[in-house]
Scaffold this motif. Structure first.
Motif: not given
Length: 712
Positions: A469, A471-474
């Protein structure tokens, strides 16, 4: 009659993952020789409206060079006083990558280095550090707009000096390049704002969209083509490549695009809803796709004129669950003339030929108000082979187009605004602008290995998303590497049809992006990522069943040779394909009685003597067709002599030769183990030869009774 010219500008992502260094300099070099130049030429002809693609991966790199976020290895080498052995090898591989005859030999000091290159390749220390710096400067000069070389005082001074360039001069040349690069995007943006130029987009990293959606689509135009098992399927990646492209285009140009050039003109019904969902209104591809969609051959007369122009020369409508799209199909012959033929003519003569051909088409379409001829091609790689970087041809072409009362140069947007497509295609065929298929990016052993490694990464990526799950940046960090690895260019250079001195570097970049994606997920890359893909041997698969093609030498092989095996020629050097080199393709198959062979050329057959060297368990045989002859003969080689067995049934056209060779005459008895060898040789009037394969021979396998009965 409206005429739409679309120049396609593209470069892959050359930046090494995690660094600010581009391993290859082609974005910078094309920017200072071609991208700015093409826009500046157009600006001098305000009545001419044309279309360009600047692919998002190219636009992004242009921005990064100008902002100082990206440098290439050649730029770094200009900062060095001395060169390591690796530096020297890189310079020897890279710095002769431009037309030798048309560019390098124009400058005696540069030619002198070229003439001694072979000695340095054997011993890199043969050249002094000063000679390597001179080579580096000359290569950067050669990749500069010749108008600047003739008028800019600093560049004129370097040309006149010729050798013993200083470190400061090398650095100043790079600064000149960076200054020119800073003008590229603003110039295109201004021409777009003025309404003279339409900028369209392409998928962000230039992937082959149908193969991203489902790699098995490659078998539609090429039944039996080798594919990765299990297949590669990632339609969501195709969706993301399109949406990111639209967003980047809007950011750079200031407005969203309406048109799409799908990478390499590659289309399939499955990409249409993705294109519509991205907010695009039209797309373009090749005439071969229209022909297959309608089950019509676009035969041409002796002047190269399409006989069914009523079908080709207007937009069509295609439907999808996400909305309708307009689609235009390029005139393959006219496009290839600009890309490959006109470089051999004086620029004014080439422009005259193009205008005459367009006016002939206009006369045949005079009763159709929505008539549109589309000329679509690579806009960056042909000009080094033209007079003065294409200046003479382009200026004369644009001038003649503006003056011709029966020709109206428009952008597709302008045409479609007045003439929305009325005719609908019930079915859109799958294929690309090269041979109407996907074999440039799928089917060779290297292709299969590369797609398999990409598929394995994609499977790990999906599992990682579910379990971690992120995050957006990763997630975006991982996707940037994955999507870059999906670009078409890596697979282009894995093809046996294409080769360059930088093949190993392209292979390295592809594997670097795979490794970077794993590392961004905190996963150790598999061991095979470190193993090079380039250089694997090509072995054509055995034919699956009997074929009995009708010998008519039709330009399009798909009707009669659809199930034949295809041997792709090796080493077509460069980033453009006219569908191969002189020998474009060799197709073969057999039934119980005959071996059938079809040879497809890029030049007229009557310019060459053609020889097929066949090896079977029964001996060695030659099929010989003399230059300007219409009858081929079969010979058996015996103790140094050629025994004439007799004429061979054949069909000949301008660039096609087809043969039916009795199996009994070449002593083939079909069984499960029957194999043979083949070498195709062309000899021109001045005794220049080309052979495929370049060295050795290619193995061919005969279909046998059991295969024919089982259909396997």
């Amino acid at each position: 009659m409206n005429v739409a010219i679309i120049w396609h500008m593209h470069q892959p992502l050359y930046r090494q993952p995690g660094s600010h260094t581009a391993i290859l300099p082609w974005v910078r070099l094309h920017a200072v020789k071609d991208y700015l130049h093409m826009a500046q030429v157009l600006s001098q002809h305000p009545d001419i409206h044309v279309t360009f693609t600047l692919t998002p991966s190219l636009a992004e790199q242009l921005e990064e060079y100008v902002s100082g976020q990206l440098v290439d290895r050649l730029m770094q080498l200009t900062e060095q006083q001395y060169f390591s052995p690796a530096d020297k090898q890189y310079l020897l591989d890279m710095c002769f990558s431009i037309s030798w005859d048309n560019i390098i030999r124009r400058y005696p000091p540069y030619e002198s280095i070229l003439n001694r290159r072979h000695l340095a390749q054997m011993n890199p220390d043969y050249f002094s550090n000063q000679t390597y710096r001179d080579l580096l400067v000359w290569f950067n000069l050669a990749w500069t707009d010749p108008n600047l070389l003739e008028n800019d005082p600093f560049l004129v001074g370097l040309i006149q000096k010729g050798q013993n360039f200083t470190l400061a001069e090398a650095k100043n040349l790079i600064q000149t390049h960076l200054s020119l690069m800073g003008q590229v995007l603003p110039t295109y943006k201004q021409l777009s704002k003025n309404g003279q130029l339409e900028l369209i987009t392409a998928p962000f990293f230039h992937p082959i969209l149908p193969l991203l959606v489902d790699s098995t689509i490659a078998r539609r135009p090429s039944p039996g083509l080798s594919l990765p098992e299990p297949p590669f399927r990632a339609p969501e990646d195709a969706h993301e490549q399109l949406h990111r492209a639209v967003a980047k285009h809007t950011e750079v140009i200031g407005k969203s695009p309406t048109g799409l050039w799908p990478s390499e003109g590659a289309v399939a019904p499955e990409i249409l809803p993705l294109v519509a969902e991205a907010g695009l209104h039209w797309l373009a591809t090749d005439e071969a796709i229209l022909g297959e969609s309608l089950d019509v051959y676009f035969d041409r007369d002796e002047n190269g004129m399409v006989k069914r122009g009523d079908l080709l020369y207007h937009p069509w409508r295609v439907t999808s669950e996400k909305g309708d799209l307009a689609i235009i199909f390029r005139d393959h012959e006219l496009s290839d003339r600009v890309g490959f033929t006109y470089q051999h003519l004086p620029g004014s003569q080439a422009a005259e030929d193009m205008i005459v051909r367009l006016q002939r088409i206009a006369r045949t379409q005079s009763g159709r108000p929505d008539a549109l001829v589309s000329v679509i091609l690579d806009g960056e790689n042909a000009w080094e082979y033209y007079e003065h970087n294409g200046d003479i041809f382009l200026h004369e072409l644009y001038r003649r187009l503006a003056e011709a009362p029966d020709l109206n140069p428009v952008t597709p947007d302008e045409h479609l605004a007045k003439h929305p497509p009325g005719d609908a295609l019930e079915h859109l065929a799958s294929g690309s602008w090269i041979m109407g298929d996907f074999t440039t990016w799928m089917g060779d052993p290297e292709h299969i290995e590369a797609w398999s490694r990409l598929r394995d990464l994609r499977e790990v990526y999906e599992l990682w998303q579910k379990e971690s799950h992120p995050n957006k940046q990763r997630l975006q960090d991982v996707q940037s590497h994955l999507f870059a690895a999906e670009g078409s260019d890596w697979f282009w250079w894995y093809s046996h049809r294409n080769s360059s001195d930088q093949d190993a570097l392209f292979d390295q970049l592809f594997r670097d992006y795979l490794a970077a994606a794993y590392q961004a997920m905190d996963i150790i890359p598999p061991d095979n990522i470190a193993q090079p893909i380039t250089g694997m041997l090509q072995q054509p698969s055995a034919p699956r069943h009997f074929i009995t093609p009708r010998l008519v030498a039709a330009p399009d092989p798909r009707r009669h040779w659809k199930d034949a095996e295809v041997i792709r020629p090796q080493a077509s050097v460069g980033t453009m394909q006219q569908a191969g080199g002189v020998i474009q393709a060799v197709r073969y198959g057999n039934d119980r009685d005959n071996l059938y062979i079809r040879i497809e050329l890029a030049a007229p057959l009557n310019q060459f003597a053609l020889t097929l060297h066949l090896g079977t368990s029964g001996g060695d045989f030659l099929v010989k067709l003399g230059r300007i002859q219409t009858t081929a003969f079969l010979f058996q080689l015996s103790h140094g002599s050629q025994i004439n067995i007799g004429p061979v049934t054949s069909a000949l056209a301008e660039k096609i030769a087809e043969f039916a060779i009795p199996l009994g005459h070449i002593q083939v008895k079909l069984d499960q183990e029957t194999v043979g060898t083949l070498v195709v040789t062309l000899r021109s009037a001045n005794n220049q030869t080309e052979s495929q394969p370049i060295t050795g021979e290619v193995e061919i396998s005969f279909a046998h009774e059991q295969q024919a009965m089982s259909g396997s």
